[in-house]
Design a protein around this motif. Structure first.
Motif, PDB file in Angstrom:
ATOM      1  N   THR A 149     -41.131 -80.866-120.604  1.00 40.06           N
ATOM      2  CA  THR A 149     -39.867 -80.575-121.295  1.00 40.06           C
ATOM      3  C   THR A 149     -39.767 -79.082-121.611  1.00 40.06           C
ATOM      4  OG1 THR A 149     -40.864 -81.163-123.406  1.00 40.06           O
ATOM      5  CG2 THR A 149     -39.694 -82.921-122.224  1.00 40.06           C
ATOM      6  N   LYS A 150     -39.852 -78.286-120.552  1.00 42.86           N
ATOM      7  CA  LYS A 150     -39.841 -76.824-120.675  1.00 42.86           C
ATOM      8  C   LYS A 150     -38.546 -76.347-121.330  1.00 42.86           C
ATOM      9  CE  LYS A 150     -40.297 -72.550-118.190  1.00 42.86           C
ATOM     10  NZ  LYS A 150     -40.575 -71.874-116.953  1.00 42.86           N
ATOM     11  N   GLY A 151     -38.718 -75.511-122.333  1.00 45.63           N
ATOM     12  CA  GLY A 151     -37.561 -74.958-123.016  1.00 45.63           C
ATOM     13  C   GLY A 151     -37.014 -75.871-124.102  1.00 45.63           C
ATOM     14  N   LEU A 152     -37.472 -77.111-124.154  1.00 43.98           N
ATOM     15  CA  LEU A 152     -37.066 -78.015-125.232  1.00 43.98           C
ATOM     16  C   LEU A 152     -38.186 -77.999-126.269  1.00 43.98           C
ATOM     17  CD1 LEU A 152     -35.597 -80.873-123.013  1.00 43.98           C
ATOM     18  CD2 LEU A 152     -34.361 -79.054-124.179  1.00 43.98           C
ATOM     19  N   ASP A 153     -39.140 -78.916-126.123  1.00 44.69           N
ATOM     20  CA  ASP A 153     -40.295 -78.882-127.026  1.00 44.69           C
ATOM     21  C   ASP A 153     -41.593 -78.622-126.269  1.00 44.69           C
ATOM     22  OD1 ASP A 153     -40.167 -81.427-125.845  1.00 44.69           O
ATOM     23  OD2 ASP A 153     -41.175 -82.377-127.527  1.00 44.69           O
ATOM     24  N   ASN A 154     -41.485 -78.316-124.977  1.00 47.58           N
ATOM     25  CA  ASN A 154     -42.623 -77.907-124.139  1.00 47.58           C
ATOM     26  C   ASN A 154     -43.789 -78.888-124.183  1.00 47.58           C
ATOM     27  OD1 ASN A 154     -41.377 -75.465-123.227  1.00 47.58           O
ATOM     28  ND2 ASN A 154     -41.832 -74.573-125.225  1.00 47.58           N
ATOM     29  N   ARG A 155     -43.485 -80.158-123.921  1.00 51.23           N
ATOM     30  CA  ARG A 155     -44.523 -81.188-123.896  1.00 51.23           C
ATOM     31  C   ARG A 155     -44.522 -81.876-122.530  1.00 51.23           C
ATOM     32  NH1 ARG A 155     -43.085 -81.823-129.473  1.00 51.23           N
ATOM     33  NH2 ARG A 155     -44.936 -81.585-130.743  1.00 51.23           N
ATOM     34  N   ASN A 156     -45.690 -82.407-122.182  1.00 55.40           N
ATOM     35  CA  ASN A 156     -45.809 -83.256-120.999  1.00 55.40           C
ATOM     36  C   ASN A 156     -45.587 -84.695-121.432  1.00 55.40           C
ATOM     37  OD1 ASN A 156     -46.612 -81.420-118.792  1.00 55.40           O
ATOM     38  ND2 ASN A 156     -48.316 -80.974-120.175  1.00 55.40           N
ATOM     39  N   VAL A 157     -44.687 -85.368-120.750  1.00 56.94           N
ATOM     40  CA  VAL A 157     -44.411 -86.778-121.034  1.00 56.94           C
ATOM     41  C   VAL A 157     -44.340 -87.531-119.706  1.00 56.94           C
ATOM     42  CG1 VAL A 157     -43.134 -86.313-123.173  1.00 56.94           C
ATOM     43  CG2 VAL A 157     -41.888 -86.460-121.027  1.00 56.94           C
ATOM     44  N   LYS A 158     -44.508 -88.841-119.786  1.00 58.02           N
ATOM     45  CA  LYS A 158     -44.218 -89.714-118.655  1.00 58.02           C
ATOM     46  C   LYS A 158     -42.887 -90.366-118.964  1.00 58.02           C
ATOM     47  CE  LYS A 158     -48.878 -90.790-117.137  1.00 58.02           C
ATOM     48  NZ  LYS A 158     -49.844 -91.866-116.931  1.00 58.02           N
ATOM     49  N   SER A 159     -41.973 -90.288-118.015  1.00 59.64           N
ATOM     50  CA  SER A 159     -40.626 -90.807-118.227  1.00 59.64           C
ATOM     51  C   SER A 159     -40.332 -91.928-117.238  1.00 59.64           C
ATOM     52  CB  SER A 159     -39.590 -89.687-118.050  1.00 59.64           C
ATOM     53  OG  SER A 159     -39.790 -88.671-119.011  1.00 59.64           O
ATOM     54  N   LEU A 160     -39.620 -92.927-117.699  1.00 61.54           N
ATOM     55  CA  LEU A 160     -39.165 -94.031-116.862  1.00 61.54           C
ATOM     56  C   LEU A 160     -37.711 -94.300-117.208  1.00 61.54           C
ATOM     57  CD1 LEU A 160     -39.653 -96.290-114.799  1.00 61.54           C
ATOM     58  CD2 LEU A 160     -40.345 -97.748-116.727  1.00 61.54           C
ATOM     59  N   VAL A 161     -36.838 -94.205-116.200  1.00 55.97           N
ATOM     60  CA  VAL A 161     -35.406 -94.405-116.389  1.00 55.97           C
ATOM     61  C   VAL A 161     -34.997 -95.707-115.728  1.00 55.97           C
ATOM     62  CG1 VAL A 161     -33.117 -93.453-115.939  1.00 55.97           C
ATOM     63  CG2 VAL A 161     -35.020 -91.911-116.463  1.00 55.97           C
ATOM     64  N   THR A 162     -34.275 -96.543-116.479  1.00 60.76           N
ATOM     65  CA  THR A 162     -33.794 -97.824-115.971  1.00 60.76           C
ATOM     66  C   THR A 162     -32.360 -98.044-116.451  1.00 60.76           C
ATOM     67  OG1 THR A 162     -34.677 -98.974-117.914  1.00 60.76           O
ATOM     68  CG2 THR A 162     -36.086 -98.903-115.950  1.00 60.76           C
ATOM     69  N   TRP A 163     -31.686 -98.970-115.808  1.00 57.94           N
ATOM     70  CA  TRP A 163     -30.376 -99.415-116.299  1.00 57.94           C
ATOM     71  C   TRP A 163     -30.603-100.565-117.263  1.00 57.94           C
ATOM     72  CZ3 TRP A 163     -26.051 -96.861-116.040  1.00 57.94           C
ATOM     73  CH2 TRP A 163     -25.817 -95.982-114.980  1.00 57.94           C
ATOM     74  N   GLU A 164     -30.014-100.464-118.453  1.00 60.17           N
ATOM     75  CA  GLU A 164     -29.975-101.572-119.412  1.00 60.17           C
ATOM     76  C   GLU A 164     -28.515-101.848-119.676  1.00 60.17           C
ATOM     77  OE1 GLU A 164     -32.406-100.862-122.873  1.00 60.17           O
ATOM     78  OE2 GLU A 164     -34.155-100.353-121.645  1.00 60.17           O
ATOM     79  N   GLY A 165     -27.966-102.821-118.964  1.00 58.87           N
ATOM     80  CA  GLY A 165     -26.523-103.074-119.019  1.00 58.87           C
ATOM     81  C   GLY A 165     -25.798-101.882-118.440  1.00 58.87           C
ATOM     82  N   ASN A 166     -24.912-101.277-119.224  1.00 67.00           N
ATOM     83  CA  ASN A 166     -24.148-100.116-118.743  1.00 67.00           C
ATOM     84  C   ASN A 166     -24.778 -98.789-119.149  1.00 67.00           C
ATOM     85  OD1 ASN A 166     -23.561-100.234-121.506  1.00 67.00           O
ATOM     86  ND2 ASN A 166     -21.459 -99.548-121.222  1.00 67.00           N
ATOM     87  N   LYS A 167     -26.009 -98.815-119.681  1.00 67.88           N
ATOM     88  CA  LYS A 167     -26.664 -97.589-120.156  1.00 67.88           C
ATOM     89  C   LYS A 167     -27.805 -97.186-119.231  1.00 67.88           C
ATOM     90  CE  LYS A 167     -25.706 -98.306-125.062  1.00 67.88           C
ATOM     91  NZ  LYS A 167     -26.284 -98.340-126.414  1.00 67.88           N
ATOM     92  N   LEU A 168     -27.843 -95.899-118.903  1.00 71.40           N
ATOM     93  CA  LEU A 168     -28.971 -95.313-118.193  1.00 71.40           C
ATOM     94  C   LEU A 168     -29.961 -94.870-119.271  1.00 71.40           C
ATOM     95  CD1 LEU A 168     -29.929 -94.556-115.315  1.00 71.40           C
ATOM     96  CD2 LEU A 168     -28.976 -92.284-115.721  1.00 71.40           C
ATOM     97  N   VAL A 169     -31.105 -95.547-119.354  1.00 69.19           N
ATOM     98  CA  VAL A 169     -32.030 -95.390-120.474  1.00 69.19           C
ATOM     99  C   VAL A 169     -33.346 -94.795-119.986  1.00 69.19           C
ATOM    100  CG1 VAL A 169     -33.324 -96.629-122.263  1.00 69.19           C
ATOM    101  CG2 VAL A 169     -30.992 -97.334-121.687  1.00 69.19           C
ATOM    102  N   CYS A 170     -33.854 -93.815-120.733  1.00 72.31           N
ATOM    103  CA  CYS A 170     -35.134 -93.182-120.426  1.00 72.31           C
ATOM    104  C   CYS A 170     -36.094 -93.406-121.586  1.00 72.31           C
ATOM    105  CB  CYS A 170     -34.950 -91.680-120.189  1.00 72.31           C
ATOM    106  SG  CYS A 170     -36.500 -90.817-119.862  1.00 72.31           S
ATOM    107  N   GLU A 171     -37.242 -93.973-121.281  1.00 73.90           N
ATOM    108  CA  GLU A 171     -38.330 -94.108-122.253  1.00 73.90           C
ATOM    109  C   GLU A 171     -39.367 -93.055-121.894  1.00 73.90           C
ATOM    110  OE1 GLU A 171     -38.474 -96.046-124.938  1.00 73.90           O
ATOM    111  OE2 GLU A 171     -36.529 -96.923-124.487  1.00 73.90           O
ATOM    112  N   GLN A 172     -39.774 -92.254-122.876  1.00 72.78           N
ATOM    113  CA  GLN A 172     -40.742 -91.187-122.653  1.00 72.78           C
ATOM    114  C   GLN A 172     -42.015 -91.480-123.441  1.00 72.78           C
ATOM    115  OE1 GLN A 172     -38.146 -87.977-123.931  1.00 72.78           O
ATOM    116  NE2 GLN A 172     -37.809 -87.389-121.797  1.00 72.78           N
ATOM    117  N   THR A 173     -43.149 -91.423-122.763  1.00 70.08           N
ATOM    118  CA  THR A 173     -44.437 -91.689-123.370  1.00 70.08           C
ATOM    119  C   THR A 173     -45.216 -90.384-123.446  1.00 70.08           C
ATOM    120  OG1 THR A 173     -44.423 -93.864-122.320  1.00 70.08           O
ATOM    121  CG2 THR A 173     -46.518 -93.105-123.220  1.00 70.08           C
ATOM    122  N   GLY A 174     -45.750 -90.105-124.614  1.00 72.17           N
ATOM    123  CA  GLY A 174     -46.521 -88.879-124.792  1.00 72.17           C
ATOM    124  C   GLY A 174     -46.925 -88.722-126.236  1.00 72.17           C
TER     125      GLY A 174
END
Length: 137
Positions: A75-100
């Motif tokens: 997340t360069k320029g945001l909080d500068n952390r390494n995360v694992k991200s997974l994006v899925t559709w949940e109904g009409n929402k594009l949702v990202c869960e970030q682990t870190g």
């Protein structure tokens, strides 16, 4: 099928950005600057492949992702952390869960009333942003 997120979107409302940035551990000085920045989202799509750009006069951030495939994100320029991200559709929402390092972190984009909605969340803080489609597109 969810509504298309494709397009250029200009920020029209921004609720609790400071609380969200505080949860991320962003310094008070950077939070003060970020609160004054006018943001734009540019979303491109080819099938399940998305490129999401957050654009401002101060800083830009781009991610490319494929729905359903976990990826490493810095997340360069945001909080500068390494995360694992997974994006899925949940109904009409594009949702990202970030682990870190930070718990309960991620975001969701969706279309409602011809506007792009974005919720950013981290450790109990939720920032709600609304964008309108750029008419010059």
């Amino acid at each position: 099928m969810p509504a298309s997120l494709y397009g250029t979107w200009d920020l029209i409302s921004n609720d609790n950005l400071e609380g969200y940035m505080t949860a991320l551990g962003i310094s008070p000085c950077l939070r003060k600057i970020a609160l004054k920045v006018k943001m734009r989202k540019v979303i491109e799509q080819q099938g399940d492949q998305y490129t999401i750009k957050t654009v401002s006069k101060i800083k830009n951030y781009t991610i490319s992702l494929r729905v359903g495939e976990e990826f490493k994100e810095f997340t360069k320029g945001l909080d500068n952390r390494n995360v694992k991200s997974l994006v899925t559709w949940e109904g009409n929402k594009l949702v990202c869960e970030q682990t870190g390092e930070k718990k309960n972190r991620g975001w969701a984009h969706w279309i409602e009333d011809d506007k792009l909605h974005l919720e950013l969340y981290c450790e109990g803080e939720v920032c709600k942003q609304v964008f309108k489609k750029n008419v010059n597109e």
